[in-house]
Scaffold this motif. Structure first.
Motif, PDB file in Angstrom:
ATOM      1  N   THR A 194      31.431  31.795  28.249  1.00 55.67           N
ATOM      2  CA  THR A 194      31.290  32.171  29.647  1.00 55.67           C
ATOM      3  C   THR A 194      32.623  32.367  30.359  1.00 55.67           C
ATOM      4  OG1 THR A 194      31.074  29.833  30.239  1.00 55.67           O
ATOM      5  CG2 THR A 194      29.040  31.068  29.872  1.00 55.67           C
ATOM      6  N   ASP A 195      33.694  31.708  29.858  1.00 54.34           N
ATOM      7  CA  ASP A 195      34.989  31.890  30.504  1.00 54.34           C
ATOM      8  C   ASP A 195      36.103  31.392  29.595  1.00 54.34           C
ATOM      9  OD1 ASP A 195      36.660  32.765  32.527  1.00 54.34           O
ATOM     10  OD2 ASP A 195      36.524  30.927  33.713  1.00 54.34           O
ATOM     11  N   ALA A 223      26.213  26.704  40.625  1.00 55.22           N
ATOM     12  CA  ALA A 223      27.672  26.712  40.850  1.00 55.22           C
ATOM     13  C   ALA A 223      28.336  27.724  39.919  1.00 55.22           C
ATOM     14  CB  ALA A 223      28.236  25.325  40.610  1.00 55.22           C
ATOM     15  N   GLU A 224      29.169  28.598  40.468  1.00 56.90           N
ATOM     16  CA  GLU A 224      29.721  29.705  39.681  1.00 56.90           C
ATOM     17  C   GLU A 224      31.207  29.901  39.966  1.00 56.90           C
ATOM     18  OE1 GLU A 224      28.988  33.117  37.008  1.00 56.90           O
ATOM     19  OE2 GLU A 224      27.757  31.394  37.528  1.00 56.90           O
ATOM     20  N   SER A 225      31.527  30.775  40.893  1.00 63.62           N
ATOM     21  CA  SER A 225      32.920  31.118  41.164  1.00 63.62           C
ATOM     22  C   SER A 225      33.672  29.947  41.781  1.00 63.62           C
ATOM     23  CB  SER A 225      32.993  32.319  42.115  1.00 63.62           C
ATOM     24  OG  SER A 225      32.421  33.462  41.521  1.00 63.62           O
ATOM     25  N   ILE A 226      34.958  29.866  41.448  1.00 66.29           N
ATOM     26  CA  ILE A 226      35.809  28.818  42.013  1.00 66.29           C
ATOM     27  C   ILE A 226      37.230  29.346  42.140  1.00 66.29           C
ATOM     28  CG2 ILE A 226      36.170  27.803  39.715  1.00 66.29           C
ATOM     29  CD1 ILE A 226      36.371  25.053  41.203  1.00 66.29           C
ATOM     30  N   ARG A 279      30.395  27.509  33.613  1.00 68.58           N
ATOM     31  CA  ARG A 279      30.503  28.888  34.095  1.00 68.58           C
ATOM     32  C   ARG A 279      31.944  29.381  34.234  1.00 68.58           C
ATOM     33  NH1 ARG A 279      26.814  31.234  32.468  1.00 68.58           N
ATOM     34  NH2 ARG A 279      27.203  32.920  33.957  1.00 68.58           N
ATOM     35  N   LYS A 280      32.760  28.680  35.019  1.00 68.20           N
ATOM     36  CA  LYS A 280      34.139  29.112  35.274  1.00 68.20           C
ATOM     37  C   LYS A 280      35.085  27.917  35.202  1.00 68.20           C
ATOM     38  CE  LYS A 280      32.905  33.369  36.173  1.00 68.20           C
ATOM     39  NZ  LYS A 280      33.249  34.463  35.248  1.00 68.20           N
TER      40      LYS A 280
END
Length: 363
Positions: free
Chosen positions: A85-86, A179-182, A130-131
């Motif tokens: 995922t990242d 929860a995704e972008s940070i 995710r990130k």
């Protein structure tokens, strides 16, 4: 006589100093760290097919038209068991987020960023990562969805705190669902989501605690920092400009003229004055055929234009070469492709990647 003797001795001393300097110089060159195969290039994050758990990382040298495939397998004689995922690098360590289709098997793989040799593998402590982003010295934040409810709805998400000096998860900070972008600015982290929440969470990275919840619009994601240290994001099918100082949304932009289009991947130019955003949609007038484009948005004027008329999954801007990278996924059972463009929109070339190229890490 004395003057001549002093001159001779001085010359001898100078000669000795020169020889010593050369010796030290030789030692420095001998002891310097040699170049490693992963010191430079563009990493392609191939998410793979979710149920096949076959995510990989590829590396493309900027001057090459061929990618080095599955570099983790190449350097460690074992594959990554799951989708990816990242990927990011923090304090000379590469952090790979692994999402396995079987509950309890998600992982964080930590490698030497220069050699890609495995350092540690953390399993069973996170779910749906995710990130990942740097949150301090030897410290990373990782957004996670957690496991799903029985009806496949999101549970409350969290940010995992990873101590890179011990390679252990030290805390889980509760945030919004999905929860995704940070993005981290100084000692403050901003966390978005894709779980239909309308807020972002603000975290003090020194205390590892949520300090504020701010409403910005549904599904705030794809955070990108501009030249004024303000955050662009995708929320409610719009591009929104969030001011972290005043904590308000200052600008809203429609990046396209068709409301059926859904903005997804977002990137920014080297001078941070132009946004690039992918739009994909199913055209009902053409048998629901998948169509798409990449739009270029001038930040100063807010004007948008179609930059590339083609369907892509992700867009990224390489500040090292001033080249735009896009990814194409023909299917989740075959290799995808990377297309490289000049800032004028002219196609440079394409590079064959692996299954489901979904993002980039520019080094």
């Amino acid at each position: 006589m004395t003057n001549n003797f002093l001159s001779t001795r001085t010359l001898r001393n100078l000669s000795l100093i020169s020889l010593t300097a050369i010796a030290f110089s030789s030692c420095e060159k001998t002891e310097s760290t040699p170049a490693q195969p992963y010191d430079d290039g563009v990493f392609i994050i191939n998410s793979g097919n979710f149920f096949d758990n076959n995510g990989t990382l590829s590396l493309v040298n900027r001057s090459s038209k061929t990618a080095s495939t599955d570099i983790f397998l190449k350097e460690n004689n074992t594959s990554i068991a799951g989708g990816i995922t990242d990927y990011s690098e923090i304090d000379e360590k590469g952090i790979i987020l692994v999402d396995n289709s079987t509950d309890g098997k998600d992982a964080i793989e930590i490698v030497n960023a220069r050699t890609f040799k495995s350092i540690a593998s953390i399993k069973g402590e996170i779910d749906n990562p995710r990130k990942v982003v740097k949150a301090g010295a030897n410290k990373a934040y990782i957004t996670c969805w957690d496991t799903f409810n029985p009806d496949y709805s999101y549970k409350q998400g969290f940010v995992a705190v990873l101590d890179l000096s011990t390679n252990k998860i030290t805390k889980k900070i509760p945030v919004d669902k999905g929860a995704e972008s940070i993005l981290v600015i100084g000692t403050t982290a901003y966390v978005g989501n894709v779980g239909s929440q309308k807020t972002i969470k603000v975290i003090d990275t020194q205390k590892d605690e949520v300090t504020t919840t701010i409403e910005v619009g549904a599904n705030p994601s794809n955070f990108t920092l501009d030249a004024s240290n303000k955050i662009w994001m995708i929320a409610e099918k719009e591009l929104k400009l969030f001011n972290p100082t005043t904590k308000i949304v200052e600008t809203k932009l429609k990046a396209g003229t068709n409301d059926k289009k859904s903005p997804s991947s977002l990137s920014i130019s080297k001078d941070k004055k132009t946004l690039y955003c992918t739009y994909n949609f199913y055209d009902a007038a053409d048998g629901y055929k998948l169509k798409g484009e990449v739009n270029a948005i001038d930040i100063a004027t807010g004007t948008s234009k179609t930059f590339i008329n083609r369907t892509f999954t992700a867009v990224g801007f390489d500040t090292e070469s001033d080249i735009i990278y896009t990814s194409l996924i023909p299917s989740y059972k075959q290799a995808g492709y990377i297309f490289r463009y000049q800032t004028s929109g002219t196609l440079i070339d394409s590079v064959k990647a692996e299954i489901a190229p979904s993002g980039f890490y520019f080094k």
